[in-house]
Design an enzyme around this catalytic site. Sequence first.
Site, mmCIF file in Angstrom:
data_model
loop_
_atom_site.group_PDB
_atom_site.id
_atom_site.type_symbol
_atom_site.label_atom_id
_atom_site.label_comp_id
_atom_site.label_asym_id
_atom_site.label_seq_id
_atom_site.Cartn_x
_atom_site.Cartn_y
_atom_site.Cartn_z
ATOM 1 N N HIS A 1 34.503 4.567 15.645
ATOM 2 C CA HIS A 1 35.824 4.438 16.269
ATOM 3 C C HIS A 1 36.689 3.495 15.426
ATOM 4 C CE1 HIS A 1 34.741 6.280 20.218
ATOM 5 N NE2 HIS A 1 33.524 5.855 19.892
ATOM 6 N N TYR B 1 25.208 2.260 22.139
ATOM 7 C CA TYR B 1 26.243 1.220 22.065
ATOM 8 C C TYR B 1 25.744 -0.060 22.730
ATOM 9 C CZ TYR B 1 29.892 4.515 20.660
ATOM 10 O OH TYR B 1 30.646 5.425 19.982
ATOM 11 N N TYR C 1 24.783 10.755 19.833
ATOM 12 C CA TYR C 1 24.326 10.357 21.171
ATOM 13 C C TYR C 1 24.734 11.386 22.215
ATOM 14 C CZ TYR C 1 29.092 8.351 21.703
ATOM 15 O OH TYR C 1 30.441 8.148 21.744
HETATM 16 FE FE LIG Z 1 31.752 6.871 20.546
#
Ligand SMILES: [Fe+2]
Lengths: 283, 185
Positions: free
Chosen positions: A204, A150, A189
């Site tokens: 998301h 991220y 991840y």
């Molecule tokens: Fe996530």
Amino acid sequence: MSHASLTPQRKSSEPAAPTPQLPAPQPVVPTQREISAEISAAHARAAEAVTAGAAPLDHPPRNFAPYRSSVLRHPRQPLVRVEDPEAAELHGPVFGVTDVTDLDADLTRQHLGEPLGERITVSGRITDRAGRPVRGQLVEVWQANASGRYAHQRDQHPAPLDPHFTGVGRCLTDDQGGYRFTTIKPGAYPWRNHDNAWRPAHIHFSLFGTAFTQRLVTQMYFPGDPLFPYDPILQSVTEPAARERLVASYDHALSVPEWSLGYRWNIVLDGPAATLPDPEEGS
Amino acid sequence: MPRPTPSQTVGPFYGYALPFPAGGSPAPAAHPGAVTVHGVVRDGAGVPVPDALLEFWQAAPDGSLTGHPGSLRRDPVTGGFLGRDGVHFTGFARVPTDADGHWTLRTLGPPAATPYLSVCLFARGLMHHLYTRVYLAEPPADALLDALPADRRATLLAGGEGEGVYHFDIHLQGEKETVFLDFDR
Ligand SMILES: [Fe+2]
């Protein structure tokens, strides 16, 4: 769970002794086997309840201990039911053309260069419980890059950042409740819920309905991911049919020749607005 | 009827996606009637929650519940955020907690008919968001408040801290647990 239970206790009446240099208490890290056993037990309890006549749960229970962060973050008191037809929550925020820009729905065009990864199109319809389209509402997405990282300072996974990918998108639904994003397929991840914990690839999603009570934040998964059974977040949805509703389907008709692979994911917003008259019908 | 899509946690990494500039300041700039509401979100051990996201929805002071677009107002030139337009009241706010679990909202006081700020709370560890309400003052009569025992009722009442400033802590669990709401069917 608690570090306190690992700390040697001293009776308050004892005189304070010089503090010995004890090794720092080691947090107990559960194994995948332990977490998987807890998930199986929770699913078995949920299935028994359904067999005994309870309605299948559409949402995860708020206390789902295999996802350790839920333990201290769920209320123990029952929720208080509000049945006021004048409640402000039966209305909700609205968004418009000023809240999105043209590039927001294409996560591959937000930087000077092209992001690495498998380019995909994710599209579907958003409806309420009565099947009516949710029109002109805000859809927000965020995701890891193709390597599973991220663009967030607190993500310490040692996978490469991609200077051409932030992983944030927005759009407004069309008149049929449709949405569409172009992005890259996110990577799986690791996380620290338990030893060797890995999240399956997911995007998301944040969604608004016509009422604040229809608010939904959730995650979309990709079909056939081998990490599904190990993930306490997906498995927090104890009902198998409900879990399946979180998985997109590959849709060849949505694939763009020589450009991107297509995934279809339809979303149904929960909430009592489904029982209210359609604001665009009647009167 | 189609079955609803299940909720999933907002997780720890929404911070670069969901918050937006002036998200916590729906009150138009320089509005004389603006109030400040602030507090801390705490978990069942009393520890501040540094990764919660609060959303607020409310009627405009004139009682309107239609809301107004423009909470995230964008700049089509740069793709960035312009901030709110300084005139319209959107009724919507979004504030992440800071490293101390603290949040601040600068809004307009709600009208007498719906005398509360509706809160939708998200955080890592919340499988499903939680709804609650902030009442800035005790209304003469209120169906929700009047049905609650006194100690539970108190969790929905903000404390006054002087002219136009209110304090409202949220306890996810424990002795001071906030009243959370269910609107389903
Ligand atoms: Fe996530």
